[in-house]
Design a protein around this motif. Structure first.
Motif, PDB file in Angstrom:
ATOM      1  N   PRO A 130      -6.340   2.010   0.146  1.00 43.00           N
ATOM      2  CA  PRO A 130      -4.899   2.158  -0.319  1.00 43.00           C
ATOM      3  C   PRO A 130      -5.063   2.273   1.906  1.00 43.00           C
TER       4      PRO A 130
ATOM      5  N   ALA B 139      -6.048   3.085  -5.552  1.00 43.45           N
ATOM      6  CA  ALA B 139      -5.040   3.059  -5.033  1.00 43.45           C
ATOM      7  C   ALA B 139      -4.608   4.956  -5.085  1.00 43.45           C
TER       8      ALA B 139
ATOM      9  N   TYR C 140      -3.335  -7.227  -5.929  1.00 45.85           N
ATOM     10  CA  TYR C 140      -2.777  -5.236  -5.535  1.00 45.85           C
ATOM     11  C   TYR C 140      -2.519  -5.548  -4.401  1.00 45.85           C
TER      12      TYR C 140
ATOM     13  N   ASP D 138      -0.171  -4.799  -2.643  1.00 46.78           N
ATOM     14  CA  ASP D 138       1.281  -4.098  -2.483  1.00 46.78           C
ATOM     15  C   ASP D 138       0.240  -3.168  -2.342  1.00 46.78           C
ATOM     16  N   ARG D 139      -0.177  -3.278  -2.815  1.00 42.70           N
ATOM     17  CA  ARG D 139      -0.969  -0.972  -2.213  1.00 42.70           C
ATOM     18  C   ARG D 139      -2.643  -1.167  -2.505  1.00 42.70           C
TER      19      ARG D 139
END
Length: 286
Positions: free
Chosen positions: A158, A220, A236, A238-239
């Motif tokens: 993350p 995440a 993934y 986006d995160r």
């Protein structure tokens, strides 16, 4: 005399076989002697040799008819077992199964999920006809294969994680953190374990999951760093921030494997499978 004549019968009862069918010979052949019994060994006469050629052709034609009928029956009521590595949801495989079923609804399809190692063994023994498996660097030796995906490993973390701030990440950097990864028996995990062993590193596998979505969700939330393939991590963005593990050059493969194509149903399934994978998309789990 009867015993002497019996001793000169050709092996396998060929004389009696021809005698019983003599009435079925074409009219021009009736009365022709097919065997020469003048010597101790029974041999074919000129007429017999001519008949033998036609007999062989007739037998070959009968076998061809039998094979053709068998193939049709196999496509009407056959059975195929397809294997899929744990956690893999590669939709082209499902598309192939659906199109095959539509074309040959009488063929029963069995789909099972297992580790790659067990699926490879199933294909070798004949228990599994076709399998989608993960592998490290190369497909299993001695089996036919179609490589679907070949990708390097990445670590996904993350925003704000120390590894997200690095431009270059090594395997030693990765194993300094708790890891969430695929289970043993998957191609991705095999590549990771082999790379660690080569550098004498001992990773702490804190969590493992068979679905890429679960691995990403756990990473995440900051529970561990995720080890995934490049295309898996792309889902993934986006995160999670993905970084290629620089010193792990061995790719994780996703491949279809099979042992033989003696079955007409298997040959047809391969046609549908190759067509479905002709434009491969990203995988969710190698």
């Amino acid at each position: 005399m009867a015993q002497g004549r019996a001793a000169r019968q050709p092996a396998g009862g060929a004389n009696s076989g021809w005698s019983s069918r003599r009435s079925q010979l074409p009219s021009g052949w009736r009365g022709a002697e097919l065997f020469d019994r003048s010597a101790r060994t029974v041999t074919l006469t000129v007429a017999g040799k001519a008949a033998l050629e036609h007999a062989r052709a007739a037998l070959a034609a009968a076998e061809a008819v039998g094979q053709a009928v068998g193939e049709v029956i196999d496509l009407i009521r056959g059975r195929l077992t397809v294997g899929m590595v744990i956690g893999c949801t590669l939709t082209p495989l499902f598309d192939a199964l659906a199109s095959f079923h539509q074309a040959h609804p009488g063929v029963e399809i069995s789909l099972l999920e297992d580790s790659s190692d067990r699926l490879v063994e199933g294909v070798r023994t004949g228990a599994v006809d076709l399998a989608l498996v993960g592998a490290a660097a190369a497909t299993p030796e001695g089996l036919d294969a179609l490589t679907i995906i070949s990708e390097r490993l990445v670590v996904a973390v993350p925003a704000g994680h120390p590894l997200a701030k690095r431009r270059r990440v090594t395997l030693r950097d990765v194993v300094a953190h708790p890891i969430v990864c695929m289970p043993l028996g998957t191609g991705l995990r095999t590549v990771f374990e082999q790379a660690c062993a080569a550098q004498n590193l001992h990773p702490a596998i804190a969590l493992q999951a068979s679905a890429a979505d679960a691995i990403a969700d756990l990473a995440a939330r900051g529970l561990a760093v995720a080890v995934l393939s490049d295309s898996m991590a792309a889902h993934y963005r986006d995160r999670l921030t993905a970084r290629t593990i620089e010193d792990v050059a061995t790719p994780a493969l996703l491949a279809l494997i099979w042992k033989n194509t003696h079955s007409p149903g298997m040959r047809e399934l391969l046609v549908h499978t190759r067509r479905a994978f002709s434009t491969p998309g990203p995988a969710t789990s190698p």
